[in-house]
Scaffold this active site. Structure first.
Site, short mmCIF file in Angstrom:
data_model
loop_
_atom_site.label_atom_id
_atom_site.label_comp_id
_atom_site.label_asym_id
_atom_site.label_seq_id
_atom_site.Cartn_x
_atom_site.Cartn_y
_atom_site.Cartn_z
N ARG A 135 4.05 8.89 7.33
CA ARG A 135 3.05 9.48 8.21
C ARG A 135 3.42 9.27 9.66
O ARG A 135 3.96 8.23 10.03
CB ARG A 135 1.68 8.81 8.00
CG ARG A 135 0.98 9.30 6.73
CD ARG A 135 -0.47 8.92 6.74
NE ARG A 135 -0.65 7.54 7.19
CZ ARG A 135 -1.77 7.08 7.71
NH1 ARG A 135 -2.80 7.88 7.88
NH2 ARG A 135 -1.87 5.82 8.07
N SER A 199 6.91 -1.11 5.93
CA SER A 199 6.33 -2.04 4.97
C SER A 199 7.34 -2.59 3.97
O SER A 199 7.26 -2.33 2.76
CB SER A 199 5.18 -1.36 4.25
OG SER A 199 4.31 -0.86 5.22
N ASP A 253 2.66 -3.43 6.90
CA ASP A 253 1.35 -2.79 6.62
C ASP A 253 0.21 -3.81 6.46
O ASP A 253 -0.93 -3.53 6.82
CB ASP A 253 1.41 -1.85 5.40
CG ASP A 253 1.99 -2.48 4.15
OD1 ASP A 253 2.45 -3.65 4.23
OD2 ASP A 253 2.01 -1.82 3.09
C1 GLC Z 1 6.20 -4.64 -0.70
C2 GLC Z 1 6.87 -4.90 0.63
C3 GLC Z 1 5.89 -5.48 1.62
C4 GLC Z 1 4.66 -4.62 1.70
C5 GLC Z 1 4.07 -4.40 0.34
C6 GLC Z 1 2.85 -3.49 0.37
O1 GLC Z 1 5.85 -5.84 -1.26
O2 GLC Z 1 7.98 -5.75 0.45
O3 GLC Z 1 6.48 -5.61 2.90
O4 GLC Z 1 3.73 -5.21 2.56
O5 GLC Z 1 5.04 -3.84 -0.52
O6 GLC Z 1 3.16 -2.23 0.84
#
Ligand code: GLC
Length: 513
Positions: A135, A199, A253
């Site tokens: 996004r 993320s 995130d």
């Molecule tokens: C995975 C990623 C992490 C993220 C999570 C949720 O565990 O390694 O960084 O926060 O997914 O999206």
């Protein structure tokens, strides 16, 4: 109607030719569309009773075996307490300098030192990469009396071949999406400050630098691990020679979610994601974060709790189905806790159990269909529908049929039970992890009692009919000295990235003056 079994005395009479001819004729006349054959039964009632008993026994034996398998997914209070304790041990290992390098729960410093205070102001761009879509957002934040956040965003798909191609292709794709968005909003020349919600586990040395440690979830682009993702983005922008951006922050995130919720509720000092993946972050005391200089105040730590168990510490509760899902994943042996909790994997656990049950003859008449062989067939959305209480069994059957699984009513009951066992364990495990976090914060602050809010986002948490309730209850049971409020984040990662960018800009301006 095909094999009516007849009583022995009656059979003698029946065998008289005239009677049987008349009977056949009458039946043919009454039901001309049916082909009815009469079969003489040998000692019918005795054998019949034996058959009924045998079928009932087979079914009860089947139920017993099904229950025995699903019992492995039922965790006792003791086991959950153990999970909480082990999480605490892994948290400490990640925070300490001497154990950090080998720690599985990485406890990564984020360089976010405070939650928002309402003075954030300005127009920002935010990128959000890490779930199912990419996004791009324009976020306008106003402070003071006109305090508000306005957002415009566009969603772009990331084709699987781009997720798993080369790093250059991935970042070129991202930059082309940004270009499209800037055109769409008519802001190509503006050079707005940007927050990049990325993320995945990143080792940060400042707010605007993050080295990707390893990909998780469905990503596998080459030449990115070990690189600073902010640099990769800058290089992509340079290659395109079309616009420039001022990248201020790289944000996980969980951190974006915590910040978004903290903007509404200052008590929010934890972020939790239960979506494609699962992870949490929280405000830790600087004195406990040995990887960063300084002892004053707090800093948000991205736990990367998905990797909990990668040293084998959860092996006693992992089932053969968890191991199968792990073996066939892109990152086998990694993210073991995440693989027992999050949306990308729960459906796969369910599918593996169903395959096993079918092989053992408990389901689908023992036939493994193409649909059942299809990986990722049980998306979060379907699991959530199947488990909805408002759904009649017939509707469950319809969903399974839509997925290509031709099921009887009995099959549907078993499938629903399997889904329930897997999602309940997921929610409880997630709750046990959260219990460890809230108790750690309570102890950090030397409190007998802690009131705290957790900002939450993610499709599984939002869509599933029972996940949130079970998780909340588990936290209550395992951390009775904490009152934990869960706040659902609206558009967490994008807004949060903008808020962090706003703070980053303010700090940068302060440094320059
Ligand atoms: C995975 C990623 C992490 C993220 C999570 C949720 O565990 O390694 O960084 O926060 O997914 O999206």
């Amino acid at each position: 109607m095909r094999r009516p079994e007849l009583d022995r005395t009656f059979a003698l009479w029946f065998s008289s030719h005239r009677y049987s001819r008349r009977l056949h004729k009458t039946v043919r006349r009454l039901v001309p569309d049916s082909d009815v054959r009469f079969l003489l039964s040998e000692s019918g009632s005795g054998k019949g009773a034996a058959f009924v008993t045998a079928v009932a026994y087979r079914l009860s034996e089947q139920h017993r075996l099904i229950d025995a398998t699903l019992a492995e997914f039922k965790l006792t209070h003791e086991q959950l307490l153990q999970v909480k304790k082990r999480m605490r041990i892994e948290i400490e290992a990640g925070l300490r300098k001497k154990s950090h390098d080998h720690a599985k729960v990485k406890m990564l410093p984020t360089f976010v030192r405070s939650t928002p205070d309402g003075t954030e102001n300005g127009d920002f761009l935010a990128l959000d990469l890490g779930g199912t879509n990419f996004r791009v957002l324009l976020v306008k934040i106003r402070s003071g009396k006109r305090r508000m956040v306005e957002m415009h965003n566009k969603i772009y798909a990331i084709p699987i071949e781009v997720m798993q191609g080369t790093g250059e292709e991935l970042f070129d794709h991202i930059v082309s999406c940004i270009s499209d968005f800037l055109d769409y909003m008519g802001i190509k020349g503006a050079r707005l400050p940007l927050g990049f919600t990325f993320s995945f586990p990143c080792k940060q040395t400042s707010l605007d630098a993050g080295i990707l440690l390893n990909w998780t979830k469905g990503f596998k682009a080459t030449d990115c691990e070990g690189e600073d993702v902010v640099n990769l983005l800058r290089e992509g922008i340079k290659r395109r020679e079309e616009f420039d951006l001022d990248i201020v922050a790289v944000v996980n995130d969980t951190v974006g979610t915590m910040m978004t919720c903290a903007y509404e509720d200052p008590n929010c000092e934890i972020g939790l994601i239960v979506g494609t993946g699962s992870n949490a972050c929280y405000m830790e005391e600087m004195r406990n974060i040995e990887m960063v200089e300084g002892d004053q105040g707090r800093m948000c730590v991205n736990m990367e709790w998905g990797a909990f168990g990668d040293n084998g510490c959860l092996d006693d509760i992992r089932t053969i189905y968890d191991k199968a899902v792990d073996d066939f994943s892109l990152n086998s042996g990694k993210q073991r806790y995440e693989k027992m909790i999050s949306g990308m994997y729960l459906g796969e656990i369910v599918r593996n159990i169903l395959i096993d049950f079918t092989k053992r003859g408990f389901l689908f008449r023992g036939q493994i269909s193409e649909a059942l062989k299809t990986r990722s067939i049980f998306e979060t959305k379907f699991l959530s529908q199947i488990e909805s209480d408002r759904l009649a069994l017939l509707q469950v059957r319809t969903i399974l049929q839509q997925l290509g699984l031709d099921s009887t009513c009995d099959d549907s009951i078993i499938v629903k039970t399997v889904c329930g066992a897997v999602s309940r364990r997921a929610a409880q495990l997630c709750g046990a992890g959260m219990a460890a976090v809230v108790d750690k914060i309570r102890e950090n602050r030397g409190l007998e009692h802690l009131d705290i809010t957790v900002g939450v986002d993610g499709t599984l948490y939002k869509l599933h009919p029972h996940f949130s309730k079970v998780m909340h209850q588990t936290v209550k049971d395992l951390a009775p000295k904490c009152d934990v409020t869960f706040l659902l984040s609206e558009d967490g990662s994008g807004k949060g990235a903008a808020l962090i960018t706003a703070v980053g800009c303010r700090l940068r301006d302060a440094e320059h003056n």
